[in-house]
Motif scaffolding. Structure first.
Motif, PDB file in Angstrom:
ATOM      1  N   VAL A   1     -16.119 -35.768  10.483  1.00 44.96           N
ATOM      2  CA  VAL A   1     -17.509 -35.330  10.294  1.00 44.96           C
ATOM      3  C   VAL A   1     -17.516 -34.022   9.493  1.00 44.96           C
ATOM      4  O   VAL A   1     -18.298 -33.856   8.552  1.00 44.96           O
ATOM      5  N   PHE A   2     -16.603 -33.117   9.843  1.00 47.58           N
ATOM      6  CA  PHE A   2     -16.500 -31.858   9.109  1.00 47.58           C
ATOM      7  C   PHE A   2     -16.126 -32.108   7.652  1.00 47.58           C
ATOM      8  O   PHE A   2     -16.715 -31.506   6.748  1.00 47.58           O
TER       9      PHE A   2
ATOM     10  N   LEU B   1     -21.244 -24.804  12.160  1.00 46.66           N
ATOM     11  CA  LEU B   1     -21.338 -25.229  13.564  1.00 46.66           C
ATOM     12  C   LEU B   1     -20.229 -26.214  13.921  1.00 46.66           C
ATOM     13  O   LEU B   1     -19.681 -26.178  15.027  1.00 46.66           O
ATOM     14  N   GLU B   2     -19.895 -27.086  12.982  1.00 49.35           N
ATOM     15  CA  GLU B   2     -18.815 -28.055  13.221  1.00 49.35           C
ATOM     16  C   GLU B   2     -17.472 -27.354  13.452  1.00 49.35           C
ATOM     17  O   GLU B   2     -16.659 -27.832  14.239  1.00 49.35           O
ATOM     18  N   THR B   3     -17.231 -26.233  12.749  1.00 49.13           N
ATOM     19  CA  THR B   3     -15.974 -25.514  12.976  1.00 49.13           C
ATOM     20  C   THR B   3     -15.920 -24.970  14.403  1.00 49.13           C
ATOM     21  O   THR B   3     -14.849 -24.927  15.011  1.00 49.13           O
ATOM     22  N   LEU B   4     -17.079 -24.579  14.928  1.00 52.52           N
ATOM     23  CA  LEU B   4     -17.114 -24.093  16.307  1.00 52.52           C
ATOM     24  C   LEU B   4     -16.853 -25.230  17.290  1.00 52.52           C
ATOM     25  O   LEU B   4     -16.139 -25.054  18.284  1.00 52.52           O
ATOM     26  N   VAL B   5     -17.427 -26.397  17.018  1.00 55.37           N
ATOM     27  CA  VAL B   5     -17.171 -27.566  17.866  1.00 55.37           C
ATOM     28  C   VAL B   5     -15.688 -27.920  17.816  1.00 55.37           C
ATOM     29  O   VAL B   5     -15.075 -28.213  18.853  1.00 55.37           O
ATOM     30  N   GLN B   6     -15.098 -27.880  16.618  1.00 54.26           N
ATOM     31  CA  GLN B   6     -13.678 -28.184  16.477  1.00 54.26           C
ATOM     32  C   GLN B   6     -12.837 -27.207  17.285  1.00 54.26           C
ATOM     33  O   GLN B   6     -11.870 -27.595  17.935  1.00 54.26           O
TER      34      GLN B   6
ATOM     35  N   LEU C   1     -12.913 -27.390   0.789  1.00 54.41           N
ATOM     36  CA  LEU C   1     -12.597 -28.827   0.814  1.00 54.41           C
ATOM     37  C   LEU C   1     -11.085 -29.050   0.737  1.00 54.41           C
ATOM     38  O   LEU C   1     -10.534 -29.846   1.512  1.00 54.41           O
ATOM     39  N   ALA C   2     -10.415 -28.334  -0.150  1.00 52.65           N
ATOM     40  CA  ALA C   2      -8.957 -28.463  -0.263  1.00 52.65           C
ATOM     41  C   ALA C   2      -8.271 -28.033   1.038  1.00 52.65           C
ATOM     42  O   ALA C   2      -7.345 -28.704   1.519  1.00 52.65           O
TER      43      ALA C   2
ATOM     44  N   ARG D   1     -27.624 -24.377   1.927  1.00 48.99           N
ATOM     45  CA  ARG D   1     -27.748 -23.605   3.170  1.00 48.99           C
ATOM     46  C   ARG D   1     -27.655 -24.506   4.397  1.00 48.99           C
ATOM     47  O   ARG D   1     -26.968 -24.179   5.369  1.00 48.99           O
ATOM     48  N   LEU D   2     -28.356 -25.631   4.349  1.00 48.16           N
ATOM     49  CA  LEU D   2     -28.358 -26.560   5.485  1.00 48.16           C
ATOM     50  C   LEU D   2     -26.965 -27.112   5.763  1.00 48.16           C
ATOM     51  O   LEU D   2     -26.481 -27.071   6.906  1.00 48.16           O
ATOM     52  N   VAL D   3     -26.315 -27.602   4.730  1.00 47.43           N
ATOM     53  CA  VAL D   3     -24.989 -28.200   4.910  1.00 47.43           C
ATOM     54  C   VAL D   3     -23.974 -27.135   5.319  1.00 47.43           C
ATOM     55  O   VAL D   3     -23.127 -27.384   6.185  1.00 47.43           O
ATOM     56  N   ALA D   4     -24.065 -25.945   4.732  1.00 38.93           N
ATOM     57  CA  ALA D   4     -23.142 -24.867   5.098  1.00 38.93           C
ATOM     58  C   ALA D   4     -23.310 -24.464   6.559  1.00 38.93           C
ATOM     59  O   ALA D   4     -22.326 -24.240   7.271  1.00 38.93           O
TER      60      ALA D   4
END
Length: 135
Positions: A53-54, A24-29, A86-87, A16-19
């Protein structure tokens, strides 16, 4: 969908934490990509660093999904989804490095959606062993 309990509350918490962080990283991207498309060429370096980082978060997401799967062999969707993301992430990086803008932007939007779905679904799983706090 049944609310089947999941063994391994720690692994589920990690997933849950990593997801959530990857989401959030996708939003930053997306923000950095929008700045770049608006002509802010200085945002290309942060966009590239954030991509790695993503990738790291998505790799950790696969590890967390493996841990969840190890305790719940019938629960395969988190691992399948994490591996698929990941792929797609590696493909996304290759498209960006190749300056294939149309495909890169399209896959970026799809990655944001895929990561959001995985994150939301991870929070719908319930742990068989809830974490208790001392009184």
């Amino acid at each position: 969908m049944t609310a089947r309990g999941v063994n391994g509350g720690g692994a589920l918490t990690l997933l849950r934490l990593v997801a959530a962080l990857a989401c959030l990283e996708t939003l930053v991207q997306g923000l950095l990509a929008g700045m770049l498309l608006n002509g802010d060429v200085a945002s290309i370096d942060p966009h590239g660093v954030n991509a790695y980082v993503f990738e790291l978060l998505v790799f950790l997401q696969v590890v967390a999904a493996v841990l969840v799967w190890r305790g719940n062999r019938r629960l395969t969707w988190p691992l399948k989804a994490a591996i698929g993301i990941l792929a797609a992430t590696f493909t996304q990086t290759a498209l960006g490095l190749a300056s294939s803008l149309a495909a890169h932007v399209t896959l970026g939007v799809a990655l944001c959606a895929m990561q959001t779905v995985l994150g939301v679904r991870a929070f719908t799983l319930r742990s068989d062993h809830p974490v208790t706090t001392p009184a």
